[in-house]
Design a protein around this motif. Structure first.
Motif, mmCIF file in Angstrom:
data_model
loop_
_atom_site.group_PDB
_atom_site.id
_atom_site.type_symbol
_atom_site.label_atom_id
_atom_site.label_comp_id
_atom_site.label_asym_id
_atom_site.label_seq_id
_atom_site.Cartn_x
_atom_site.Cartn_y
_atom_site.Cartn_z
ATOM 1 N N ASP A 91 -13.071 8.864 37.250
ATOM 2 C CA ASP A 91 -11.787 9.455 37.911
ATOM 3 C C ASP A 91 -10.718 8.534 38.275
ATOM 4 N N ALA A 92 -11.122 7.300 38.934
ATOM 5 C CA ALA A 92 -10.070 6.178 39.071
ATOM 6 C C ALA A 92 -9.430 5.867 37.464
ATOM 7 N N ALA A 93 -10.060 5.757 36.410
ATOM 8 C CA ALA A 93 -9.568 5.680 35.136
ATOM 9 C C ALA A 93 -8.490 6.677 34.871
ATOM 10 N N ARG A 94 -8.999 8.070 35.029
ATOM 11 C CA ARG A 94 -7.840 9.210 34.802
ATOM 12 C C ARG A 94 -6.760 8.749 35.662
ATOM 13 N N GLU A 95 -6.964 8.429 36.731
ATOM 14 C CA GLU A 95 -5.728 8.449 37.705
ATOM 15 C C GLU A 95 -4.765 7.113 37.123
ATOM 16 N N LEU A 96 -5.373 6.282 36.712
ATOM 17 C CA LEU A 96 -4.700 4.995 35.950
ATOM 18 C C LEU A 96 -3.881 5.481 34.911
ATOM 19 N N LEU A 97 -4.304 6.156 33.944
ATOM 20 C CA LEU A 97 -3.833 6.713 32.616
ATOM 21 C C LEU A 97 -2.851 7.606 33.252
ATOM 22 N N LYS A 98 -2.857 8.371 34.123
ATOM 23 C CA LYS A 98 -1.677 9.125 34.619
ATOM 24 C C LYS A 98 -0.445 8.485 35.104
ATOM 25 N N LYS A 99 -0.914 7.292 35.979
ATOM 26 C CA LYS A 99 -0.035 6.401 36.593
ATOM 27 C C LYS A 99 1.040 5.880 35.390
ATOM 28 N N ALA A 100 0.089 5.392 34.196
ATOM 29 C CA ALA A 100 0.929 4.791 33.128
ATOM 30 C C ALA A 100 1.719 5.850 32.278
ATOM 31 N N GLY A 101 1.537 6.863 32.634
ATOM 32 C CA GLY A 101 2.184 7.964 31.775
ATOM 33 C C GLY A 101 1.726 8.044 30.392
ATOM 34 N N VAL A 102 0.122 7.914 30.219
ATOM 35 C CA VAL A 102 -0.494 7.751 28.933
ATOM 36 C C VAL A 102 -1.266 9.086 29.082
ATOM 37 N N GLY A 103 -1.155 9.861 28.052
ATOM 38 C CA GLY A 103 -1.954 11.201 27.941
ATOM 39 C C GLY A 103 -3.011 10.673 26.882
ATOM 40 N N GLU A 104 -3.496 11.652 26.115
ATOM 41 C CA GLU A 104 -4.584 11.477 24.944
ATOM 42 C C GLU A 104 -3.964 10.569 24.023
ATOM 43 N N PHE A 105 -5.005 9.696 23.248
ATOM 44 C CA PHE A 105 -4.421 8.840 22.386
ATOM 45 C C PHE A 105 -5.387 8.305 21.622
ATOM 46 N N GLU A 106 -5.168 7.981 20.273
ATOM 47 C CA GLU A 106 -6.083 7.345 19.593
ATOM 48 C C GLU A 106 -5.988 5.815 19.443
ATOM 49 N N CYS A 107 -7.278 5.095 19.116
ATOM 50 C CA CYS A 107 -7.358 3.808 19.025
ATOM 51 C C CYS A 107 -8.431 3.229 17.962
ATOM 52 N N THR A 108 -8.624 2.189 17.433
ATOM 53 C CA THR A 108 -9.549 1.512 16.856
ATOM 54 C C THR A 108 -10.371 0.613 17.834
ATOM 55 N N LEU A 109 -11.543 0.802 17.335
ATOM 56 C CA LEU A 109 -12.820 -0.342 17.843
ATOM 57 C C LEU A 109 -13.317 -0.916 16.947
ATOM 58 N N SER A 110 -13.183 -2.127 16.784
ATOM 59 C CA SER A 110 -13.852 -3.181 15.857
ATOM 60 C C SER A 110 -14.944 -3.794 16.251
ATOM 61 N N VAL A 111 -16.222 -3.936 15.250
ATOM 62 C CA VAL A 111 -17.281 -4.414 15.459
ATOM 63 C C VAL A 111 -18.011 -4.997 14.421
ATOM 64 N N LEU A 112 -18.933 -5.933 14.533
ATOM 65 C CA LEU A 112 -19.798 -6.162 13.411
ATOM 66 C C LEU A 112 -20.644 -5.092 13.093
ATOM 67 N N ASN A 113 -21.079 -5.016 11.709
ATOM 68 C CA ASN A 113 -21.846 -3.944 11.210
ATOM 69 C C ASN A 113 -23.295 -4.127 11.355
ATOM 70 N N THR A 114 -23.671 -4.264 12.669
ATOM 71 C CA THR A 114 -25.276 -4.471 12.848
ATOM 72 C C THR A 114 -25.587 -3.113 13.785
ATOM 73 N N THR A 115 -26.754 -2.882 13.852
ATOM 74 C CA THR A 115 -27.336 -2.005 14.540
ATOM 75 C C THR A 115 -26.999 -1.804 16.019
#
Length: 518
Positions: A343-367
């Motif tokens: 809930d706090a995370a949603r309020e912070l995004l609202k405060k930042a004026g950021v709606g839904e968005f896409e991003c990338t998450l980079s990881v090593l290809n291990t299980t």
């Protein structure tokens, strides 16, 4: 162990999935009667130059082909012992005198190991022309005085507590040949121009194996095994198959497999679990929109349910971290500043004026890392954030944020990463300073206060004051919003009952001390 047997076709299929040729299986099976130690590494080598090593597996190899004045002892407590030195004594807070043992000789005709080689090796670590990413390990070094061919004095600019548990005893303390390295142009990669250790690098087949052979010129106690074959297998599950089939003598196992191995060890195998000093975290590139906004980063911190991430990746075998400094070390924090609160995370995004968005998450290809990334992905989806997981092999992943390796750093957004540790808090914090931006500080987080505290903490002799500095540094990391601390994990080591492994308190191997079991 798993309730079924493995046939040759299954093993070959798993090896192929890991990028290994069938020759691995065949050669491993044929080596059973020889004194050959077959060990798994989680990545292939990229550099065996102590000043430019990339990851812990390279340290594991360098420990066999080079020597330092001192080294770590195996066991359950962190202690050092003399290695290349017959005398190593801190005569006052800023002077350490040393004398080399007799009979140390460089390979390839480069003559005896000398005090001048020690001088060259240590001063090279802080040479601005070399610009080693590990220069912090020797930050307080002023110079090395050479007394004669075999003795000298390490002269420090200030007292430096980390030296005995970082600089001298691990990769940055390896001695290289001045003559050979200068002839090679001042640095080298995977082919050392001269070696002096219990073993020599005999062969490297990229992505298949590194072969170490006994050094015939080694005058100290001879290692038990004639050869060590280091097999790069990135995925822990594949390595476990190799251990179960008897084609590996030693491997780190997935933390998610620890409960299963404890209950039913593999036939002919054993398990030991060690506390880890390493740390795993979710990082955010503060220069990549929308993560250039503090409110967005803070929202991510409170959107990630760390226990659920760890359950997905480690099946209950790992505890949440409170920072980058593990329990038992100076500067360990008791709790984080922010925790799961969607809930706090949603309020912070609202405060930042950021709606839904896409991003990338980079990881090593291990299980392990892919499972963690999928759990983070699910957490973020609840906030309308679509994270696309980008999996990389080790050679690619460990260069993603390095500006000297290309432009991939410009595209980084979210990263799940793991750094190995040494038993001093300075080795945790060194990589997040302003100077490390574009080297190992992939979040590109810039805190001058953090950088200054990092320098001061290294030379502080009062343990209480030193601890307070490291706690404050981790507070700064979290307040800056670029980090979600996940876990230190646990180190599960699976090995053949035919060998007696030699392990440091955190499970790191000392291969040259491995022996046959009694």
């Amino acid at each position: 162990m798993s309730g079924h047997s493995l046939n040759r076709r299954q093993i070959l299929a798993a090896m192929a999935a890991a990028g290994l040729s069938p020759a691995f299986y065949q050669k491993a099976a044929l080596s059973a009667d020889g004194k050959i130690l077959r060990v798994r590494s989680y990545s292939d080598i990229q550099s065996l130059d102590p000043a430019f090593r990339k990851a812990a597996p390279e340290d594991d190899i360098m420990r066999n082909i080079f020597i330092g004045l001192a080294s770590m002892t195996p066991g359950d407590t962190w202690q050092w012992k003399k290695d290349a030195a017959s005398r190593l004594e801190q005569v006052d807070p800023t002077h350490i005198e040393f004398t080399l043992v007799d009979g140390l000789t460089w390979s390839d005709g480069h003559g005896p190991v000398t005090a001048d080689d020690v001088k060259f090796s240590f001063e090279r670590m802080i040479d601005p022309k070399i610009d080693s990413p590990y220069k912090g390990d020797w930050e307080a070094l002023d110079h090395v005085e050479v007394k004669d061919e075999k003795s000298g004095t390490i002269v420090l600019k200030a007292p430096f507590p980390p030296l005995w548990y970082v600089g001298l005893v691990f990769g940055s303390g390896n001695i290289v040949s001045r003559k050979a390295v200068e002839a090679a142009g001042g640095r080298f990669d995977t082919k050392p121009p001269a070696q002096c250790g219990r073993y020599l690098l005999k062969e490297w087949q990229p992505k298949q194996k590194v072969v170490l052979a006994r050094n015939p010129d080694w005058k100290g106690e001879a290692p038990y095994f004639d050869e060590i074959h280091v097999i790069p297998i990135e995925d822990e599950k594949t390595a476990e198959l190799g251990l179960e089939a008897g084609d590996l003598d030693y491997t780190w196992i997935a933390e998610s497999s620890i409960p299963r191995y404890r209950q039913t060890p593999p036939k002919g195998g054993k398990l030991v679990v060690k506390p880890s000093l390493a740390y795993v975290w979710l990082g955010m590139n503060v220069e990549s929109p929308p993560f250039d906004k503090l409110e967005v980063r803070r929202a991510i911190q409170q959107a990630v349910d760390v226990p659920s991430v760890l359950e997905a990746a480690y099946f209950g075998a790992a505890e949440p971290a409170t920072g980058i400094i593990a329990p038992g070390l100076i500067g360990h924090r008791e709790k984080t500043l922010y925790s799961y609160n969607p809930d706090a995370a949603r309020e912070l995004l609202k405060k930042a004026g950021v709606g839904e968005f896409e991003c990338t998450l980079s990881v090593l290809n291990t299980t392990e890392f892919v499972s963690a990334a999928q759990a983070v992905q699910a957490n973020l989806a609840e906030l309308g954030i679509t994270a696309t997981i980008q999996q990389h092999d080790s050679g690619t992943f460990w260069s993603l944020g390095d500006q000297k390796s290309g432009d991939s750093w410009k595209k980084l957004q979210l990263i799940i990463s793991r750094f190995s540790m040494q038993p001093d808090p300075s080795f945790a914090t060194d990589w997040f300073t302003p100077e490390q931006i574009g080297v190992w500080n992939w979040e590109r987080w810039n805190s001058p206060e953090f950088g200054e505290l990092n320098k001061k903490a290294k030379i502080e002799l009062d343990e209480k004051k030193r601890a307070e500095m490291y706690i404050r540094m981790q507070d700064l990391m979290e307040e800056g919003g670029a980090y979600v601390f996940l876990t230190h994990g646990a180190v599960g080591v699976g090995y053949s009952e035919k060998i007696a492994p030699s392990l440091m308190p955190n499970g790191n191997p000392i291969f040259h001390s491995f022996k046959a079991s009694a």
